[in-house]
Structure formats: C-alpha cells, structure tokens
Design a protein around this motif. Structure first.
Motif, PDB file in Angstrom:
ATOM      1  N   MET A   1     -12.040  -5.243  -9.070  1.00 33.61           N
ATOM      2  CA  MET A   1     -10.667  -4.798  -8.833  1.00 33.61           C
ATOM      3  C   MET A   1     -10.501  -4.124  -7.474  1.00 33.61           C
ATOM      4  SD  MET A   1      -8.772  -5.721 -11.302  1.00 33.61           S
ATOM      5  CE  MET A   1      -7.312  -4.697 -11.060  1.00 33.61           C
ATOM      6  N   ALA A   2     -11.647  -3.807  -6.810  1.00 33.10           N
ATOM      7  CA  ALA A   2     -11.550  -3.091  -5.543  1.00 33.10           C
ATOM      8  C   ALA A   2     -10.811  -3.903  -4.488  1.00 33.10           C
ATOM      9  CB  ALA A   2     -12.950  -2.741  -5.043  1.00 33.10           C
ATOM     10  N   ASN A   3     -10.892  -5.246  -4.606  1.00 31.43           N
ATOM     11  CA  ASN A   3     -10.262  -6.093  -3.615  1.00 31.43           C
ATOM     12  C   ASN A   3      -8.918  -6.664  -4.084  1.00 31.43           C
ATOM     13  OD1 ASN A   3     -12.384  -5.839  -1.739  1.00 31.43           O
ATOM     14  ND2 ASN A   3     -13.592  -7.343  -2.873  1.00 31.43           N
ATOM     15  N   ALA A   4      -8.389  -6.106  -5.158  1.00 34.04           N
ATOM     16  CA  ALA A   4      -7.097  -6.592  -5.661  1.00 34.04           C
ATOM     17  C   ALA A   4      -6.021  -6.334  -4.612  1.00 34.04           C
ATOM     18  CB  ALA A   4      -6.744  -5.888  -6.964  1.00 34.04           C
ATOM     19  N   PRO A   5      -5.094  -7.276  -4.419  1.00 34.01           N
ATOM     20  CA  PRO A   5      -4.038  -7.078  -3.420  1.00 34.01           C
ATOM     21  C   PRO A   5      -3.121  -5.918  -3.780  1.00 34.01           C
ATOM     22  CG  PRO A   5      -3.591  -9.026  -4.757  1.00 34.01           C
ATOM     23  CD  PRO A   5      -4.975  -8.565  -5.113  1.00 34.01           C
ATOM     24  N   ILE A   6      -2.609  -5.288  -2.765  1.00 29.20           N
ATOM     25  CA  ILE A   6      -1.659  -4.191  -2.969  1.00 29.20           C
ATOM     26  C   ILE A   6      -0.337  -4.763  -3.471  1.00 29.20           C
ATOM     27  CG2 ILE A   6      -0.242  -2.484  -1.734  1.00 29.20           C
ATOM     28  CD1 ILE A   6      -2.726  -1.913  -0.021  1.00 29.20           C
ATOM     29  N   ARG A   7       0.239  -4.093  -4.456  1.00 32.23           N
ATOM     30  CA  ARG A   7       1.496  -4.534  -5.052  1.00 32.23           C
ATOM     31  C   ARG A   7       2.633  -3.628  -4.577  1.00 32.23           C
ATOM     32  NH1 ARG A   7       2.033  -7.956  -8.787  1.00 32.23           N
ATOM     33  NH2 ARG A   7       3.487  -6.772 -10.086  1.00 32.23           N
ATOM     34  N   LEU A   8       3.661  -4.252  -3.990  1.00 27.83           N
ATOM     35  CA  LEU A   8       4.788  -3.530  -3.388  1.00 27.83           C
ATOM     36  C   LEU A   8       6.085  -4.006  -4.029  1.00 27.83           C
ATOM     37  CD1 LEU A   8       5.883  -1.671  -1.030  1.00 27.83           C
ATOM     38  CD2 LEU A   8       6.092  -3.784   0.314  1.00 27.83           C
ATOM     39  N   LEU A   9       6.927  -3.056  -4.438  1.00 28.68           N
ATOM     40  CA  LEU A   9       8.252  -3.374  -4.946  1.00 28.68           C
ATOM     41  C   LEU A   9       9.265  -3.127  -3.831  1.00 28.68           C
ATOM     42  CD1 LEU A   9       9.884  -4.219  -7.503  1.00 28.68           C
ATOM     43  CD2 LEU A   9      10.302  -1.773  -7.875  1.00 28.68           C
ATOM     44  N   ILE A  10      10.036  -4.158  -3.479  1.00 29.85           N
ATOM     45  CA  ILE A  10      11.063  -4.039  -2.450  1.00 29.85           C
ATOM     46  C   ILE A  10      12.424  -3.946  -3.126  1.00 29.85           C
ATOM     47  CG2 ILE A  10      12.252  -5.227  -0.571  1.00 29.85           C
ATOM     48  CD1 ILE A  10       9.617  -6.336   0.352  1.00 29.85           C
ATOM     49  N   ALA A  11      13.142  -2.851  -2.857  1.00 22.54           N
ATOM     50  CA  ALA A  11      14.485  -2.650  -3.409  1.00 22.54           C
ATOM     51  C   ALA A  11      15.502  -2.882  -2.293  1.00 22.54           C
ATOM     52  CB  ALA A  11      14.617  -1.235  -3.975  1.00 22.54           C
TER      53      ALA A  11
END
Length: 357
Positions: A1-11
C-alpha cells in the motif's frame, strides 16, 4: 500500500470559470486518483464524467436575506457536509481541491473536520465571499491575481495565475480557423464568457454597420440565451452561439470585446489579444470590474461600464483603436505580460506540496 496513488477530491461546479481551471489542474496530476464533487444539472455533468468519477450533492447559495428559504438551504448544507464526509472517508481521500462557489463550503468543512488538507483556488481579483470566509481554514489559497491577497489577510496565499484549457497551450492556438474570414482583414471577436452577454450583443449589433463600412469582420459568439441572435445578416458578420477553437480565434483577432470574467481574461492574456472589456454589472460584488481594473492598469485593455455605454460610444472606441495599430500592438504585449502560461504546473506543484508533506 506504500505505493498506492494519492486520492484527491476536486470540488468544482457550475460555470467554465470554475471548471476549466480544475480540469487543467487534474490533467497535470496524472499519477493521482481523482474524483469530482459537483451539483446535479450543472455544467460538470457534461464535462467531467468522461474523465473522472462524479459525485453530486444538493447544495445552493444564499441569495437573499435570512428567511424560510434560508432554513431549507441550511438543511441542505448540513446534509451535504455529512455526504461529503462519507465520500472522503469511504474513498480514503488524502486531500481536497476546490475552485470556490457554494460547493466549496461543504467540501472545506467536511475535509477540515476530518483533518484533511484543502487547497482553494481563487481566480478573481476580488475574492468571493466563500473564499474570504473559508480561505483561512484552508492549507493554501492559490490566487489568480496578486492583488487578491490584500482581501485575504489571514489566509496562506500563493499567486499562481489561473490555469487555461489545454487548447491554449498545445498548438491548437496556431490551428487554421474553419471560418470564412479573409487573410489580412481586421477581425473583432465578441464573446461573453460561458453565460453569454445579451446586453453586449445588442450594443454590438447596433454598432456593427460602421465597422463593416470600415472593412472590419466580426465573429460574434452570442451564447444560447439571446432571442435576437440571428437578426443581423451581413457577409462580414459571423454569428455563433459558441465556438470550440477559442485559442485560434483569439490569436487571429485584431481586437476582442468581452466580459471580464477571470477565465476570459486569462485566455485573452495567454493569446496576447487586446480587448475592450465590459464588466458584467450584476456579477457578485461587481467582481468583474476588479478583474478588468487589473488589465486596464496594465495597459492591456480598455474598460467601458455597461451603465454608461451606448452603441455610438462602443462604435467610436473600436474604430479609434483599430486606426491605432501601434496602440493595439502595445496592448497585446501588455496582455501577454500578465499571462502565467505555466499556471497549471504551478498549481499542481502547490497541491503536491500541501498533500504530500
């Protein structure tokens, strides 16, 4: 999981002015997993689902004084905050990015209540009420205009400019126009932003004959809300609701006549297009006048107030400018000087710094 992509919510919701900068940012974060937060039946439902999963919430702004409708709106706001919290938690998001408007409220509150960082982009010279209220809550406020910082004394401000659509940077700007405009003739491009501009449209149609007599061509983007859009016919006049290749059109223009929304001004600056600006007089807190003032002070545009404008005044100002090629060239150079063509990269770098540290 260390290399899991960053998850971003755009509002980002509503108009092109809110959506295009957010889409431009998203395209600069290809290694992020991005989802969108929007409102049903707004422009994002057409632009976003092709590229990013779209979550929607039912939220609206406070348009009038406090009353029964305000209680209903507050109820919607509370439910929206709860829903956004659930989206953020279930999706394991690591941060939120917003371009303001009333969708920013529940997005910022939900994110900060969970301890998540928020980057807020404000494109206008006069920040909106939502920005002024929530800016100090955010990890950083990215500004389109440096002058906006004085209205946000408690926020962590970083001036990055306002990102433009990819077509303004990827070579389409030099693409040939598929419009019947002869080479070498002066061209006026009239546009009112994503909302159109009925009052400006009327003034342009009343002014146009004198421009035609001077050999000028006009491309008039009327929007889709003008009942008189098809009333003027002339070989030197092209009327369209919208035009997709705005980059090439503004590059070809000798002069633009435009509203002064931040998105339109950003596109004019990147293309180095001299302009007559007619701020929308009913914009919230007259913020378009503040935007136009930046361009006028820089010598990149001439601003005319709609309340004082007649067809004769518009007609003569256009003819005076088109008879002064050196002045137009200088205005174009000054517009270019305002542009921040790598704004999307700067904004993406700011998002990475905030979320990844």
């Amino acid at each position: 999981m260390a290399n899991a992509p960053i998850r971003l919510l755009i509002a980002a919701s509503g108009t092109g002015g809110h959506l295009f900068p957010a889409i431009a940012l998203a395209q600069k974060l290809p290694d992020y997993q991005i989802e969108w937060l929007g409102v049903p039946d707004r422009l994002e439902t057409q632009l976003v689902p092709k590229e990013y999963p779209l979550n929607t919430i039912a939220v609206e702004g406070f348009q009038q004084g406090f009353g029964l409708s305000s209680i209903r709106i507050l109820g919607k706001l509370a439910l929206s905050i709860i829903k956004v919290r659930r989206i953020l938690q279930q999706g394991n998001f690591q941060g939120v990015f917003t371009t303001g408007g009333y969708i920013a409220g529940p997005a910022v509150i939900a994110a900060r209540s969970l301890g998540l960082p928020v980057v807020f982009h404000e494109s206008n010279a006069l920040p909106g009420k939502v920005t002024r209220f929530f800016g100090p809550w955010c990890s950083a406020v990215a500004l389109g205009f440096e002058v906006a910082a004085k209205y946000l004394p408690r926020a962590k401000n970083v001036c990055v400019g306002t990102p433009v659509r990819a077509q303004f940077l990827d070579g389409a700007i030099d693409a040939p126009l598929d419009l019947a405009i002869p080479d070498g003739v002066p061209l006026i491009v009239v546009f009112g932003g994503s909302q159109g501009a009925v009052a400006v449209n009327k003034l342009v149609r009343e002014s146009a004959k004198a421009w035609f007599d001077a050999g000028i061509y006009v491309v008039h983007l009327t929007g889709d809300r003008d009942p008189e859009a098809d009333t003027l016919k002339h070989p030197q006049y092209i009327s369209l609701p919208f035009y997709n290749n705005m980059a090439a059109l503004l590059q070809r223009a000798t002069l633009a006549i435009s509203r002064s929304g931040a998105g339109s001004l950003t596109e004019l600056a990147v293309c180095g297009t001299p302009a007559i600006l007619i701020p929308y007089p009913f914009a919230a807190e007259d913020h378009q006048s503040y935007n136009a003032d930046v361009f006028t002070k820089a010598g990149a545009a001439l601003t005319l107030k709609q309340s004082e404008l007649t067809a004769q005044i518009l007609q003569s100002n256009v003819l005076n400018l088109l008879q002064s090629p050196q002045e137009l060239a200088k205005m174009g150079e000054n517009a270019h000087a305002i542009a921040v063509p790598d704004s999307a990269e700067k904004l993406a770098q700011l998002v990475r710094e905030v979320i990844e540290t």
